[in-house]
Design a protein around this motif. Structure first.
Motif, short mmCIF file in Angstrom:
data_model
loop_
_atom_site.label_atom_id
_atom_site.label_comp_id
_atom_site.label_asym_id
_atom_site.label_seq_id
_atom_site.Cartn_x
_atom_site.Cartn_y
_atom_site.Cartn_z
N GLN A 10 0.84 -1.20 0.00
CA GLN A 10 0.00 0.00 0.00
C GLN A 10 0.87 1.25 0.00
N ILE A 11 1.91 1.24 0.83
CA ILE A 11 2.80 2.40 0.92
C ILE A 11 3.54 2.60 -0.40
N LYS A 12 4.01 1.53 -1.00
CA LYS A 12 4.73 1.63 -2.29
C LYS A 12 3.85 2.24 -3.38
N ALA A 13 2.54 2.09 -3.25
CA ALA A 13 1.61 2.61 -4.25
C ALA A 13 1.21 4.06 -4.00
N MET A 14 1.74 4.71 -3.00
CA MET A 14 1.34 6.07 -2.63
C MET A 14 2.20 7.15 -3.28
N HIS A 15 2.58 6.94 -4.52
CA HIS A 15 3.43 7.92 -5.20
C HIS A 15 2.74 9.27 -5.40
N ASN A 21 11.82 9.01 -1.42
CA ASN A 21 12.57 9.05 -0.15
C ASN A 21 11.64 8.83 1.04
N GLN A 22 10.47 9.44 1.00
CA GLN A 22 9.49 9.25 2.08
C GLN A 22 9.02 7.80 2.12
N ILE A 23 8.76 7.23 0.96
CA ILE A 23 8.34 5.83 0.90
C ILE A 23 9.41 4.93 1.49
N ASP A 24 10.66 5.16 1.12
CA ASP A 24 11.76 4.35 1.66
C ASP A 24 11.87 4.47 3.17
N ASP A 25 11.73 5.69 3.69
CA ASP A 25 11.78 5.91 5.14
C ASP A 25 10.65 5.18 5.85
N ILE A 26 9.46 5.26 5.29
CA ILE A 26 8.31 4.60 5.90
C ILE A 26 8.46 3.09 5.86
N LEU A 27 8.96 2.56 4.76
CA LEU A 27 9.19 1.12 4.67
C LEU A 27 10.20 0.65 5.71
N GLN A 28 11.21 1.46 5.97
CA GLN A 28 12.19 1.13 7.01
C GLN A 28 11.51 1.09 8.38
N ASP A 59 2.69 11.20 11.46
CA ASP A 59 2.92 12.59 11.10
C ASP A 59 3.08 12.76 9.58
N LYS A 60 3.22 11.67 8.86
CA LYS A 60 3.49 11.73 7.42
C LYS A 60 2.25 12.11 6.61
N SER A 61 1.17 11.41 6.78
CA SER A 61 -0.08 11.74 6.09
C SER A 61 -1.19 10.87 6.66
N VAL A 62 -2.40 11.30 6.42
CA VAL A 62 -3.56 10.53 6.90
C VAL A 62 -3.59 9.16 6.23
N ASP A 63 -3.28 9.11 4.95
CA ASP A 63 -3.29 7.85 4.22
C ASP A 63 -2.29 6.86 4.81
N VAL A 64 -1.13 7.35 5.18
CA VAL A 64 -0.12 6.48 5.79
C VAL A 64 -0.62 5.98 7.14
N GLY A 65 -1.17 6.86 7.93
CA GLY A 65 -1.69 6.48 9.24
C GLY A 65 -2.78 5.42 9.14
#
Length: 77
Positions: A10-15, A21-28, A59-65
């Motif tokens: 799901q996170i990988k699809a949030m381009h 960079n944000q996606i990579d940080d979140i995946l970590q 803190d990143k985004s509502v979708d991430v949360g």
């Protein structure tokens, strides 16, 4: 019952809302959360460690949360 891999996808699809960079940080952080969840430590200790990651992630985004919320609920189980 959502898996860590489901959330990673799901996170990988949030381009549209995140840059690479944000996606990579979140995946970590998701990997760190998975390690905490699989730990044999007490629930309160796991939650304490996970809450730090949660504050950062939410803190990143509502979708991430929204995507990550089910993973945090697994800690309470």
């Amino acid at each position: 019952n959502i898996s860590f891999e489901d959330v990673r996808n799901q996170i990988k699809a949030m381009h549209a809302v995140l840059d690479q960079n944000q996606i990579d940080d979140i995946l970590q952080k998701i990997s760190e959360l998975e390690t905490i969840l699989k730990s044999s430590k007490e629930k309160s200790t796991r939650w304490e460690k996970a809450s730090t990651i949660g504050k950062w992630l939410f803190d990143k985004s509502v979708d991430v949360g929204i995507s990550l919320l089910p993973l945090f609920l697994k800690i309470g189980q």
